[in-house]
Design an enzyme around this catalytic site. Structure first.
Site, PDB file in Angstrom:
ATOM      1  N   MET A  10     -36.574 -16.383  27.616  1.00 17.83           N
ATOM      2  CA  MET A  10     -35.571 -17.423  27.333  1.00 17.83           C
ATOM      3  C   MET A  10     -34.803 -17.120  26.049  1.00 17.83           C
ATOM      4  O   MET A  10     -34.977 -17.803  25.058  1.00 17.83           O
ATOM      5  CB  MET A  10     -36.254 -18.787  27.248  1.00 17.83           C
ATOM      6  CG  MET A  10     -36.989 -19.170  28.529  1.00 17.83           C
ATOM      7  SD  MET A  10     -38.084 -20.580  28.358  1.00 17.83           S
ATOM      8  CE  MET A  10     -39.489 -19.838  27.496  1.00 17.83           C
ATOM      9  N   GLN A  52     -31.377 -27.082  31.579  1.00 14.41           N
ATOM     10  CA  GLN A  52     -31.015 -27.531  30.227  1.00 14.41           C
ATOM     11  C   GLN A  52     -29.671 -28.245  30.237  1.00 14.41           C
ATOM     12  O   GLN A  52     -29.532 -29.366  29.738  1.00 14.41           O
ATOM     13  CB  GLN A  52     -30.942 -26.334  29.270  1.00 14.41           C
ATOM     14  CG  GLN A  52     -32.259 -25.701  28.888  1.00 14.41           C
ATOM     15  CD  GLN A  52     -32.050 -24.459  28.032  1.00 14.41           C
ATOM     16  OE1 GLN A  52     -30.969 -23.869  28.000  1.00 14.41           O
ATOM     17  NE2 GLN A  52     -33.094 -24.046  27.333  1.00 14.41           N
ATOM     18  N   THR A  83     -38.832 -19.268  22.009  1.00 16.95           N
ATOM     19  CA  THR A  83     -37.482 -19.812  21.950  1.00 16.95           C
ATOM     20  C   THR A  83     -37.535 -21.080  21.117  1.00 16.95           C
ATOM     21  O   THR A  83     -38.537 -21.808  21.167  1.00 16.95           O
ATOM     22  CB  THR A  83     -36.941 -20.138  23.352  1.00 16.95           C
ATOM     23  OG1 THR A  83     -35.817 -21.013  23.240  1.00 16.95           O
ATOM     24  CG2 THR A  83     -37.976 -20.818  24.225  1.00 16.95           C
ATOM     25  N   ASN A  84     -36.491 -21.353  20.355  1.00 20.94           N
ATOM     26  CA  ASN A  84     -36.442 -22.595  19.575  1.00 20.94           C
ATOM     27  C   ASN A  84     -36.156 -23.804  20.461  1.00 20.94           C
ATOM     28  O   ASN A  84     -36.837 -24.825  20.376  1.00 20.94           O
ATOM     29  CB  ASN A  84     -35.361 -22.489  18.492  1.00 20.94           C
ATOM     30  CG  ASN A  84     -35.739 -21.564  17.361  1.00 20.94           C
ATOM     31  OD1 ASN A  84     -36.375 -21.957  16.395  1.00 20.94           O
ATOM     32  ND2 ASN A  84     -35.342 -20.298  17.468  1.00 20.94           N
ATOM     33  N   THR A  85     -35.141 -23.675  21.320  1.00 19.61           N
ATOM     34  CA  THR A  85     -34.662 -24.823  22.089  1.00 19.61           C
ATOM     35  C   THR A  85     -35.752 -25.461  22.936  1.00 19.61           C
ATOM     36  O   THR A  85     -35.859 -26.694  23.003  1.00 19.61           O
ATOM     37  CB  THR A  85     -33.485 -24.410  22.996  1.00 19.61           C
ATOM     38  OG1 THR A  85     -32.405 -23.955  22.175  1.00 19.61           O
ATOM     39  CG2 THR A  85     -33.018 -25.564  23.855  1.00 19.61           C
ATOM     40  N   CYS A 197     -32.108 -19.998  16.624  1.00 20.59           N
ATOM     41  CA  CYS A 197     -32.118 -19.566  18.024  1.00 20.59           C
ATOM     42  C   CYS A 197     -32.600 -18.130  17.993  1.00 20.59           C
ATOM     43  O   CYS A 197     -32.135 -17.335  17.160  1.00 20.59           O
ATOM     44  CB  CYS A 197     -30.736 -19.677  18.649  1.00 20.59           C
ATOM     45  SG  CYS A 197     -30.666 -19.021  20.326  1.00 20.59           S
ATOM     46  N   THR A 198     -33.503 -17.780  18.867  1.00 22.73           N
ATOM     47  CA  THR A 198     -34.153 -16.474  18.752  1.00 22.73           C
ATOM     48  C   THR A 198     -33.224 -15.312  19.035  1.00 22.73           C
ATOM     49  O   THR A 198     -33.558 -14.166  18.737  1.00 22.73           O
ATOM     50  CB  THR A 198     -35.390 -16.407  19.674  1.00 22.73           C
ATOM     51  OG1 THR A 198     -35.022 -16.763  21.011  1.00 22.73           O
ATOM     52  CG2 THR A 198     -36.472 -17.351  19.178  1.00 22.73           C
ATOM     53  N   GLU A 199     -32.034 -15.588  19.590  1.00 24.01           N
ATOM     54  CA  GLU A 199     -31.062 -14.511  19.819  1.00 24.01           C
ATOM     55  C   GLU A 199     -30.147 -14.253  18.621  1.00 24.01           C
ATOM     56  O   GLU A 199     -29.511 -13.205  18.550  1.00 24.01           O
ATOM     57  CB  GLU A 199     -30.176 -14.815  21.040  1.00 24.01           C
ATOM     58  CG  GLU A 199     -30.835 -14.587  22.381  1.00 24.01           C
ATOM     59  CD  GLU A 199     -31.720 -15.741  22.792  1.00 24.01           C
ATOM     60  OE1 GLU A 199     -32.620 -15.529  23.621  1.00 24.01           O
ATOM     61  OE2 GLU A 199     -31.522 -16.864  22.266  1.00 24.01           O
TER      62      GLU A 199
END
Length: 232
Positions: A10, A52, A83-85, A197-199
């Site tokens: 994710m 989401q 993932t943060n979200t 956000c991990t990206e």
């Protein structure tokens, strides 16, 4: 060494970063050919992303809860949501397993506290920036004020994450926009900025701005390594 259970995919672009960071951390700590003991359940992000944006968070919690149970049954000693979200549904996931969950906001807030940061900016998906599940946990649990970009800047960040970074697309123009948004947060009183956000760390690193950055992927991975290698 404890076995880490990773809920990934994710997106898989940032799950790659997790896998690399965790294994490098174990090798740096133990030396030689040591690597991490990991069970990874990687979901189909297309399904999660649609849920989401349709607001069906209950269904995402069901999917990730089932994945978490599979990791526990496989033998994972603790769990990470990569993932943060999706920490929005962390309580629902925790309720379905008996192993501990290493919460990304807690790990990040502890690092902020070590640096005596009292006011921090937050970049992430619109869900993470607008809602309280993440910034509220940091504010209430650690006494750190969290500010977010203005609405139009939130749209830029959110769109770049989903339309570029999750697809592995890195654009210099987007990097410049993010740097400008980070500078705006700094001018608004933020002492540092969370890459929540991990990206985002695929696009922005510390070399791109003098404003202190806290990379949640790296921080979360480092805490996982510490927990995996802790006695007891």
């Amino acid at each position: 060494m404890k076995t880490i259970g990773m809920l990934g995919g994710m997106s898989w672009e940032s799950t790659v970063s997790y896998y690399k960071e965790i294994n490098e951390g174990v090798r740096e700590t133990l030396g030689g050919l040591h690597s991490a003991k990991i069970y990874l359940h990687s979901v189909d992000f297309d399904q999660i992303e649609k849920l989401q944006h349709n607001g069906d968070w209950a269904k995402t919690a069901t999917i990730l809860g089932e994945a978490a149970k599979s990791l526990e049954l496989a033998g994972a000693d603790f769990l990470m949501i990569c993932t943060n979200t999706m920490h929005k549904v962390a309580p629902e996931i925790e309720a379905q397993v008996s192993i501990p969950l290493l919460h990304i906001a807690d790990a990040t807030a502890k690092e902020l506290s070590k640096k005596n940061i009292k006011k921090v900016g937050l970049l992430g998906t619109r869900f993470t920036m607008m809602e309280d599940f993440y910034k509220g946990r940091i504010q209430e649990g650690f006494g750190i004020e969290v500010i977010v970009p203005q609405t139009d800047h939130q749209t830029i960040v959110h769109d770049v994450i989903y339309n570029e970074l999750c697809l592995g697309v890195i654009k210099e123009d987007s990097r410049n926009e993010f740097v400008s948004i980070i500078n705006n947060l700094y001018e608004s009183g933020a002492e540092a900025v969370i890459l929540g956000c991990t990206e985002i760390a695929l696009l922005i690193q510390q070399q791109h701005t003098p404003v202190p950055l806290f990379d949640t992927t790296k921080i979360h991975s480092q805490y996982a390594v510490s927990l995996a290698l802790a006695d007891g």
